[in-house]
Enzyme design. Structure first.
Site, PDB file in Angstrom:
ATOM      1  N   HIS A   1      49.797  10.536  -8.447  1.00  0.00           N
ATOM      2  CA  HIS A   1      49.497   9.683  -7.835  1.00  0.00           C
ATOM      3  C   HIS A   1      50.388   8.806  -8.404  1.00  0.00           C
ATOM      4  CE1 HIS A   1      49.096   6.003  -5.254  1.00  0.00           C
ATOM      5  NE2 HIS A   1      48.606   5.042  -6.315  1.00  0.00           N
TER       6      HIS A   1
ATOM      7  N   ASP B   1      53.921   6.544  -7.096  1.00  0.00           N
ATOM      8  CA  ASP B   1      54.245   4.940  -7.478  1.00  0.00           C
ATOM      9  C   ASP B   1      55.222   4.350  -8.000  1.00  0.00           C
ATOM     10  OD1 ASP B   1      51.844   4.171  -6.692  1.00  0.00           O
ATOM     11  OD2 ASP B   1      50.856   3.742  -8.851  1.00  0.00           O
TER      12      ASP B   1
ATOM     13  N   HIS C   1      53.778   2.133  -1.858  1.00  0.00           N
ATOM     14  CA  HIS C   1      54.324   3.525  -1.783  1.00  0.00           C
ATOM     15  C   HIS C   1      54.792   3.835  -0.001  1.00  0.00           C
ATOM     16  CE1 HIS C   1      49.431   3.539  -2.618  1.00  0.00           C
ATOM     17  NE2 HIS C   1      50.115   3.406  -3.749  1.00  0.00           N
TER      18      HIS C   1
ATOM     19  N   HIS D   1      53.056  -0.485 -12.940  1.00  0.00           N
ATOM     20  CA  HIS D   1      54.181  -0.997 -12.395  1.00  0.00           C
ATOM     21  C   HIS D   1      55.317  -1.850 -13.531  1.00  0.00           C
ATOM     22  CE1 HIS D   1      52.714   0.778  -8.160  1.00  0.00           C
ATOM     23  NE2 HIS D   1      51.394  -0.113  -9.106  1.00  0.00           N
TER      24      HIS D   1
HETATM   25 ZN   LIG Z   1      49.491   3.126  -5.868  1.00  0.00          ZN
END
Ligand SMILES: [Zn+2]
Length: 291
Positions: free
Chosen positions: A223, A227, A67, A250
């Site tokens: 969001h 990310d 973030h 991720h």
């Molecule tokens: Zn996040």
């Protein structure tokens, strides 16, 4: 504004401050609780990637970097020192907005030398089951994300944005992280969300949201864009290219980064002719406070 809080995953209390840094130094974390040990925000230091992206160097961890790194890209900051006194960044409200405010409050300073970009020359596509991530040549940096989440409020959503003209600040920065009540106990039992609360994430119930209102109707996919931008910051340079992701996470974001860095035929390092808007930026003054 003081920047203190707890880590989402560890629940550890942490203070953070951001300091100016010289051109070419990139983003570097300093663990002030460990004699200022330095961990650079680059792909080589990526350690563990599951619910968040963590960096590790010689056993020293910096967890949940995405973030803040996203906020640096969104505000144009290339060079900064980030001091923190624990192993995980504060989750704050679950979005990048508090970090953006911290940066804006400190002020932004132009640095004298051209900014170097990583310009994508050839497409790179990666697939893993039904997950997909790719990057294609383009003259600007844009991101398109699709999620398909089995929930009445979400389902299939796509969000596309070009990172220019304040779009990041308006469309992305305030989108919060989210989690479902149903998964909560299992994640708590595994010790993965010790710091989670209704103040730092959107909590999904079976058919709605426990802590409304949403900041955007499609806050969830926004969001994911936030990310992704934060994870791609680990390239160490701004991208000129179009990134497309579908149900990635991720692990795939950071896999794309390391594949790109390994294959020099996919990109070239370049500067942009019109220098006015293409110089590196750092922040003007110290932001935040270490108690
Ligand atoms: Zn996040």
């Amino acid at each position: 504004m003081e920047c203190a809080g707890v880590g989402l995953h560890s629940g550890a209390p942490v203070h953070l401050r951001i300091l100016p840094a010289r051109a070419g130094s990139g983003i570097v974390f300093h663990r002030v609780d460990l004699d200022g040990f330095e961990v650079e925000a680059i792909s080589r230091n990526v350690a563990r990637v599951s619910y968040a992206t963590s960096l590790m160097k010689k056993g020293v961890l910096i967890s949940t970097t995405e973030h803040l790194l996203s906020a640096f890209i969104g505000t144009g900051i290339d060079n900064a020192i980030v001091e923190l006194d624990n192993l995980e960044l504060p989750i704050l409200d679950g979005s990048a907005r508090p970090f953006v405010e911290l940066i804006q409050q400190a002020g932004i300073r132009k640095q004298r030398r051209p900014r170097s970009y990583l310009r994508i020359r050839r497409a790179l596509e990666m697939r893993e089951g039904n997950k997909f991530i790719a990057v294609y040549p383009a003259e600007t940096y844009s991101v398109s994300y699709t999620i398909n989440f089995p929930h009445p409020l979400i389902g299939k959503e796509t969000f596309s944005v070009e990172l220019a003209n304040g779009n990041y600040l308006r469309e992305i920065a305030s989108a919060r992280t989210f989690g479902s009540r149903e998964d909560e106990q299992a994640l708590r039992d595994m010790g993965l969300i010790r710091g989670a609360s209704r103040d730092n994430c959107v909590v999904l119930t079976r058919d709605g949201v426990e802590n409304p209102p949403l900041r955007f109707r499609d806050e969830f996919v926004r969001h994911k864009v936030l990310d992704l931008i934060g994870d791609l910051a680990l390239l160490g340079k701004r991208i000129l290219g179009n990134v497309v992701a579908d149900r990635a996470g991720h692990a795939m974001h950071t896999a794309l980064v390391s594949r790109l860095l390994r294959d020099r035929t996919l990109w070239e390092e370049t500067t942009v002719e019109d220098e006015r808007d293409h110089v590196p930026l750092s922040i003007q003054a110290v932001a935040g406070q270490l108690a």
